[in-house]
Design an enzyme around this catalytic site. Structure first.
Site, PDB file in Angstrom:
ATOM      1  CD  GLU A   1      27.490-105.516  57.989  1.00 27.18           C
ATOM      2  OE1 GLU A   1      26.592-105.828  58.976  1.00 27.18           O
ATOM      3  OE2 GLU A   1      27.052-105.906  57.004  1.00 27.18           O
TER       4      GLU A   1
ATOM      5  CG  ASP B   1      19.465-108.504  61.062  1.00 23.94           C
ATOM      6  OD1 ASP B   1      18.726-109.197  60.176  1.00 23.94           O
ATOM      7  OD2 ASP B   1      20.150-106.991  60.081  1.00 23.94           O
TER       8      ASP B   1
ATOM      9  CE1 TYR C   1      23.675-108.532  61.000  1.00 24.49           C
ATOM     10  CE2 TYR C   1      25.560-107.269  60.889  1.00 24.49           C
ATOM     11  CZ  TYR C   1      24.627-107.794  60.248  1.00 24.49           C
ATOM     12  OH  TYR C   1      24.634-106.946  59.095  1.00 24.49           O
TER      13      TYR C   1
END
Length: 358
Positions: free
Chosen positions: A36, A137, A119
């Site tokens: 991520e 996102d 996020y």
């Protein structure tokens, strides 16, 4: 189409169309977190080789925490947004040395980690621990805005709050990990930013934007990115196999990476129309009788999110008998004189790598 039908249709679509990506086959929070961070502001195709490089070099959280920062930055080289790499390293060290090598297992706990925003925290919490917290996102904003006809500015606090509320109403409580992956993948592959193939969309019958001709106008993003142009004149000073470099320490672009001594100018002409004989180098270098040459007739251009960098290079080659004098000058000016092998191993901006390769 009801909320339930929207969610169920995405969950049915996902296993038939999902890309085979390594971080989707695990609940290991380290692997998920690493992927991520790498994928922030980065396309999957670009980020995937970096993910593999990091996993190969640093297979565990402890390996990453114990690595020198220079090695982290060198592995990150070319990916951009280098603060992510520094935050990645700082977070790894905190988790290993102060948190018993364990990741927090809740969204709230993950949000406290350095470099982890809403996020990323939602992604890790749902993928690793199946906590039903929705990710938001660019892909998710786009899918929700188009399907439900939301014309609120996604860059505004009010807009983000409303989208987050809707996203958390839609998420599957039973399979939050699959749902979050599904809606992001749907935005990446099907509901793409430009010219989506709505004729092949499995949820097109309920899509507000398609019905009312707003596919190209949603989502609304009123945030304007101001782009600044900067003009660098680099001095590539070398003697034999040694080169003068500097570590970028100021709170500026490329912090922690190395480049060359430079002058920053106000106009493009000032780094293009260069007379090597008129360079404003210190007299200590002039006295060493250097040989000057221009690195390229055209300036290099490097585009960042908020800046455009234009750079020209001047080669300054010295006779090896002046090595001691050059080293003394470099040290006095907080530069380093490094060998070719060391230069190769250090983390450098992509602009510098391009110049050296050419």
């Amino acid at each position: 189409m009801s909320f339930n039908n929207f969610t169920e249709n995405l969950l049915r679509w996902y296993p038939l169309h999902r890309r085979d990506l390594p971080w989707r086959e695990t609940r290991n929070p380290y692997i998920i977190w690493l992927s991520e961070i790498i994928l922030q502001q980065t396309r999957v195709a670009q980020g995937l080789p970096y993910f593999h490089a990091f996993i190969n070099k640093f297979p565990t959280l402890t390996d990453l925490a114990n690595a020198p920062e220079e090695e982290i930055l060198r592995t990150w080289q070319g990916l951009g947004y280098y603060s992510r790499a520094r935050n990645l390293h700082a977070c790894a060290k905190y988790l290993v040395y102060e948190n018993n090598g364990e990741f927090p297992d809740t969204y709230a706990g993950l949000l406290k980690l350095k470099g982890v925003g809403p996020y990323t925290a939602a992604a890790i919490a749902s993928f690793a621990y199946k906590e039903p917290v929705a990710v938001l996102d660019g892909n998710v904003f786009r899918v929700l805005a188009r399907f439900f006809g939301l014309d609120m500015d996604i860059s505004s606090p009010k807009g983000k709050k409303e989208f987050a509320k809707l996203a958390n109403q839609l998420i599957s409580k039973k399979s939050p990990d699959q749902y979050n992956q599904a809606i992001m993948e749907f935005g990446a592959l099907q509901c793409v930013p430009k010219n989506p193939d709505c004729s092949q969309c499995p949820i097109s019958t309920g899509c507000y934007a398609l019905k009312y001709g707003q596919v190209n106008t949603l989502p609304v993003n009123e945030k304007k990115v101001k782009i600044k142009s900067r003009y660098f004149l680099y001095f590539h000073i070398h003697i034999g196999d040694y080169t003068v470099v500097k570590t970028r320490k100021d709170k500026d672009i490329w912090q922690g990476l190395i480049d060359f001594p430079l002058e920053e100018h106000n106009l493009l002409d000032e780094i293009v129309n260069i007379d090597p004989d008129q360079l404003s180098l210190p007299s200590a270098l002039h006295s060493l009788n250097p040989h000057y040459s221009l690195g390229s007739e055209k300036p290099y251009k490097h585009i960042l999110t908020h800046q455009r960098i234009f750079a020209s290079f001047v080669n300054i080659e010295l006779n090896e008998k002046h090595k001691v004098a050059l080293e003394k000058w470099a040290n006095a000016n907080e530069y380093d004189l490094v060998s070719e092998a060391v230069l190769e191993s250090l983390g450098k901006p992509k602009l510098i790598v391009r110049y050296l390769n050419q």
